[in-house]
Design a protein around this motif. Structure first.
Motif, PDB file in Angstrom:
ATOM      1  N   HIS A 101      -0.964   8.040   4.248  1.00  0.00           N
ATOM      2  CA  HIS A 101      -1.213   6.610   4.404  1.00  0.00           C
ATOM      3  C   HIS A 101       0.034   5.905   4.917  1.00  0.00           C
ATOM      4  N   GLY A 102      -0.155   4.717   5.441  1.00  0.00           N
ATOM      5  CA  GLY A 102       1.001   3.967   5.935  1.00  0.00           C
ATOM      6  C   GLY A 102       0.635   2.527   6.169  1.00  0.00           C
ATOM      7  N   THR A 103       1.619   1.758   6.571  1.00  0.00           N
ATOM      8  CA  THR A 103       1.386   0.373   6.962  1.00  0.00           C
ATOM      9  C   THR A 103       2.074   0.183   8.308  1.00  0.00           C
ATOM     10  N   TYR A 147       0.865  -1.169   0.000  1.00  0.00           N
ATOM     11  CA  TYR A 147       0.000   0.000   0.000  1.00  0.00           C
ATOM     12  C   TYR A 147       0.904   1.221   0.000  1.00  0.00           C
ATOM     13  N   HIS A 148       0.389   2.317  -0.553  1.00  0.00           N
ATOM     14  CA  HIS A 148       1.261   3.483  -0.707  1.00  0.00           C
ATOM     15  C   HIS A 148       1.325   4.289   0.589  1.00  0.00           C
ATOM     16  N   ALA A 149       2.195   5.301   0.570  1.00  0.00           N
ATOM     17  CA  ALA A 149       2.389   6.129   1.765  1.00  0.00           C
ATOM     18  C   ALA A 149       2.011   7.591   1.501  1.00  0.00           C
ATOM     19  N   TYR A 150       1.387   7.836   0.347  1.00  0.00           N
ATOM     20  CA  TYR A 150       0.989   9.214   0.010  1.00  0.00           C
ATOM     21  C   TYR A 150      -0.087   9.730   0.963  1.00  0.00           C
TER      22      TYR A 150
END
Ligand code: PMP
Length: 456
Positions: free
Chosen positions: A90-92, A84-87
């Motif tokens: 967002h994060g994981t 998943y992206h971090a734009y």
């Protein structure tokens, strides 16, 4: 499994190799090495020949090959959430955990980490951040970057410009205008052999200051350097070098980028090279040792002073226009977390402190009297043997003789991979941190045998 003849043919017909003599490779008249498996400090080629890898790939497989803990962490992450992206915030879980681990290990004053894929893109990020920083501060003229001859910072457009090796500039129309170079410390090749360390350091700091004054301090944004010169020859700086350079930079309000792609996460026997040398950077570049190359991941660690200005910039200008699809890729982050946990669990940095000096000392004792060994040097688990035509004058061999590659080639035939560094006849060593004394002894004896075989 592909047959050997297919591998050779497909490789020649389809595969564009980096940093390779393309025509020779396509004709099949330069040596190739195709690997199949690896474990600990050993790699194994397609014919089952085992080699001791004394350069840890490209000084990146720091924890050694075949670590199941890292392989499992990658597999689990791929099953659970491959991407998943971090734009836009967002994060994981795994990338946030890794950010915490990086900042906890980083030198004092470091605030945030921006994750990329490799050392080159992390340095591209750094240079963009430096330019952004000076734009926010209303200093649009303060943009030049000082790098060092023989420094290595990547092979992108700006990073290839930063790299101070002709091969990376010639025929690519580099370096770009805003990138300028000064000399890196090279004790063995100091301009006057009568100079002591303090005089040499004063000379280098004086040259830097003269360059800044010539260009105008209000045009210079940052200085970038590797704590220890890597690809340019594996050269530790003389005592006091970083202190003297930092004093000059501070006087002229110039940011400092420590490129720790090689030295980060233990290579010098401390977590960062900056810890070893007392460097107080504004930005730190990390890559290789962050994941021990089990997956591509890099980072730009941003110091608090710069971070405040970046925040101010987004309040004024909106979202920061910089991002890669794969920034903070969860699989790279999973590899990073497992890798850093393993370094702690096995206390591998203590082994670096033990085995590194053992290797350098052993090379030195075995080779010190050889008429073509100019210098044996090292710090942590980074060592180098510089070969010269004439020990008295320190004159190198005619480059067309390719003595370094010949010695490294001979070593490989004897079962040890070392690296013929790209400039000068320098044999480089940067083995995995788990290297044993017995393996170090093999590296030393094979080096001595190869030098005797090639040079008498
Ligand atoms: N900086 C340093 C100090 C390096 O040694 C390297 C790679 N050898 C890079 C940057 C570039 O990293 P990458 O090849 O991952 O782009």
């Amino acid at each position: 499994m592909l047959r050997n003849d297919e591998l050779d043919r497909w490789d020649r017909e389809c595969f564009f190799h980096p940093s390779t003599h393309l025509a020779q490779h396509a004709r099949g008249d330069s040596p190739n090495r195709i690997l199949r498996t690896a474990s600990g400090s050993h790699i194994e080629d397609r014919d089952g020949k085992r080699l001791l890898d004394a350069f840890a790939g490209l000084y990146c497989v720091n924890v050694g090959y075949g670590r199941q803990e890292i392989a499992e962490a990658i597999a689990e992450q791929a099953r659970e959430l491959a991407y998943y992206h971090a734009y836009v915030g967002h994060g994981t879980e795994v990338s946030i955990k890794l950010a915490r681990m990086v900042i906890d290990r980083a030198p004092a004053g470091m605030s945030k980490v921006y994750f990329g894929l490799g050392g080159s893109d992390a340095n591209e990020t750094n240079i963009k951040l430096v330019w952004y920083y000076n734009n926010v501060l209303g200093r649009p003229e303060k943009k030049k970057i000082i790098s060092r001859w023989r420094g290595y910072h990547g092979s992108g457009l700006v990073t290839g410009s930063l790299t101070g090796l002709g091969l990376f500039h010639q025929k690519f129309d580099l370096p770009f205008e805003r990138i300028i170079h000064t000399d890196a410390p090279y004790w063995y090749r100091r301009p006057d052999p009568a100079m002591d360390e303090a005089a040499y350091v004063a000379h280098l700091a004086g040259e830097l200051e003269a360059l800044i004054e010539r260009e105008g301090a209000d045009t210079i944004a940052a200085f970038i350097g590797e704590p220890v010169l890597g690809t340019g020859g594996l050269v530790p700086p003389p005592a006091g070098y970083w202190e003297a350079i930092q004093a000059v930079l501070e006087r002229h309000d110039i940011l400092l980028i420590a490129d720790e792609v090689v030295t980060g996460f233990g290579r010098l026997g401390t977590m960062f090279g900056s810890d070893h040398y007392g460097i107080r950077p504004d930005l730190i570049t990390i890559a290789k040792g962050l994941t021990s190359a089990y997956a591509p991941l890099s980072g730009s660690i941003v110091g608090e002073k710069m971070w405040k200005v970046l925040e101010q910039g987004t309040d004024e200008f909106g979202v920061i226009g910089h991002g890669w699809t794969y920034s903070a890729h969860p699989i790279g982050a999973a590899a990073g977390v497992a890798n850093l946990e393993l370094i702690d669990k096995l206390d591998l940095i203590s082994n670096v402190r033990e085995i590194g000096p053992y290797l350098t000392r052993g090379l030195s004792e075995a080779l010190a009297e050889h008429p073509h060994v100019g210098e044996v040097r090292g710090v942590g688990l980074l060592s180098a043997v510089e070969l010269v035509e004439d020990r008295e004058t320190r004159a190198g061999f005619d480059p067309s003789r390719k003595i370094g590659p010949a010695v490294a080639g001979r070593m490989a035939s004897l079962g040890v991979v070392a690296r013929a560094m790209p400039q000068g006849d320098i044999i480089g060593y940067a083995p995995p941190f788990c290297l044993t004394r017995e393996e170090a002894d093999t590296v030393i004896s094979v080096t001595a045998e190869a030098i005797r075989a090639e040079l008498g």
